[in-house]
Design an enzyme around this catalytic site. Sequence first.
Site, short mmCIF file in Angstrom:
data_model
loop_
_atom_site.label_atom_id
_atom_site.label_comp_id
_atom_site.label_asym_id
_atom_site.label_seq_id
_atom_site.Cartn_x
_atom_site.Cartn_y
_atom_site.Cartn_z
N HIS A 152 45.89 30.31 39.52
CA HIS A 152 45.02 29.74 38.49
C HIS A 152 44.62 30.83 37.51
O HIS A 152 44.79 32.01 37.79
CB HIS A 152 43.77 29.11 39.12
CG HIS A 152 42.94 30.11 39.88
ND1 HIS A 152 43.17 30.40 41.21
CD2 HIS A 152 41.93 30.91 39.49
CE1 HIS A 152 42.32 31.33 41.60
NE2 HIS A 152 41.55 31.65 40.57
N HIS A 164 44.58 36.17 32.50
CA HIS A 164 45.66 36.56 33.41
C HIS A 164 45.72 35.57 34.57
O HIS A 164 44.77 34.81 34.80
CB HIS A 164 45.42 37.97 33.95
CG HIS A 164 44.28 38.06 34.90
ND1 HIS A 164 42.96 38.10 34.46
CD2 HIS A 164 44.22 38.07 36.26
CE1 HIS A 164 42.16 38.14 35.52
NE2 HIS A 164 42.89 38.11 36.62
#
Length: 183
Positions: free
Chosen positions: A38, A125
Amino acid sequence: MAQRMFVALVPPAPVRDDLATFLEPRSEHPWIDPEQWHITLAFMPAVPDFALDGLVEGLESVTGRRTPMRLQLRGGGAFPEAWAAKVLWMGLAGDVAGLGRLATNVRNGAQHAGAPPEGRAFRPHLTVSRLRRVQEQSRWVQVLDTYEGPQWVADEVTLFASHLGEGPHGRPRHETVATVSLT
């Protein structure tokens, strides 16, 4: 009582599958399970029970003002540095500015709801590996930096509760609390 929670974008299965296929021949490295991948927008280390309804309402309000965005996993890196890494990550391309605005709005909404987010600056990220100890990882960063995944449209955010040590191999177990669409 308080819960560890986070708000994240979850790449769709085809995007996760493509990255998993890229990493699969490199299975000697301790990669995180693709089901847990995620992009964290906000991490709240202690959400009081009384704040949960307000947090979900705030998330609905924030996402109601944001539109879906086109993103792509591209390149990689390490935190804090490749020569002394604790985390390996995939970078993002596409509407990264829109993603940053969404993260700011989510964090402000969490603060307003009484669930203050952790104060670190947002760095878009997707974490693919957490190392048990700091290690030199320049070679792995060079490998990750060659990756360019498929584009996708991020059209929803998810609020998760994080239960430390309850997942496979002592990793966290993430429980979906709410999913809200971007309009």
